[in-house]
Scaffold this active site. Sequence first.
Site, short mmCIF file in Angstrom:
data_model
loop_
_atom_site.label_atom_id
_atom_site.label_comp_id
_atom_site.label_asym_id
_atom_site.label_seq_id
_atom_site.Cartn_x
_atom_site.Cartn_y
_atom_site.Cartn_z
N PRO A 2 0.81 -1.21 0.00
CA PRO A 2 0.00 0.00 0.00
C PRO A 2 0.85 1.28 0.00
CG PRO A 2 -0.32 -1.25 2.02
CD PRO A 2 0.61 -2.03 1.17
N GLU A 3 0.64 2.12 -1.00
CA GLU A 3 1.30 3.42 -1.08
C GLU A 3 0.21 4.47 -0.89
OE1 GLU A 3 3.84 3.57 -4.61
OE2 GLU A 3 4.10 1.41 -4.55
#
Length: 275
Positions: A2-3
């Site tokens: 997850p960014e």
Amino acid sequence: MPELPEVETIRRGLLGHVLERDIVAVRLSRTGLIRDIAPKRFVAALKGNRFLDVVRKGKYLAFPLRAGGAMVAHLRMTGRLVVGKGKGGDLVITFSDGTELRFEDRRRLAVVTLVGPTVWGGSGEFLSLGPEPFSSEFTAEWLAARLNRSRREVKTFLIDQKIISGLGNIYSNEALFRAGVHPQTRCDRLSLPKARRLWAAVREVLGEALSHRGTSFSDYVDVNGDEGGFQRHLYVYRREGEPCRRCGSTIRRVRHRGRSSFYCPGCQPRGREGL
DNA sequence: AAGAAGTCCTGGGCGC
DNA sequence: TGCGCCCAGGACTTCT
């Protein structure tokens, strides 16, 4: 992994589920998840408390508490925050209305901690991260100036959270493609026009990814367990050996320090700015 | 002091 | 079929 787009999608999804209701139970089944504080103290601090908000800072999520301070979480590679009944989970927080917030992590790299009122100032500034890509602080001029005084490879620069917060391997690769910049270009050899293109590309790719609710490659799902859609719009990430969607050249992969970079040799030539 | 390198973590994929 | 090896990459610590 997850960014920014994935973490922001999770944040928005949580808002309608975890606020304005008391925490009635906390089940911590893997104490190693909790950092910098005794697991017992963590559990005790949450019970009977309330989350006032969900705040994102870079790839971190902070949950300010009514009693002061905040719970802070980082999903790292495979961490998930899901709402609703389910099985397992390293940490399950139950609310007075029966809602369950589950923290799962296949690879056990994710971390959760608690910071006190003196540390928590309301926005996660204690994390000492670089500017948010959509903040007014992040301007093309600022980026160009920072690039100009670094001799690192631009790919490494982009994923450094102390410089810009929120970019990881997926979106740094995609931004470099859109800007036509080779990932191994030395920062201080980028021309001003290239720096400007890179600045625009960072915002553009993050914005588009957010509108598609993130990229699901292996583990990422939103709070409802649904996958994102941006994996269908990637130009280079994990496309080694496949043809470039823009010019047809074969996408290549290079590795530096155990991390892969993907690029199109046609659209991202090394040129005189390389090396 | 910038920046490179080593470390952690584990399921999935691969070769034999 | 099963074993060993490699791989993914965030953030951290250690080092030069």
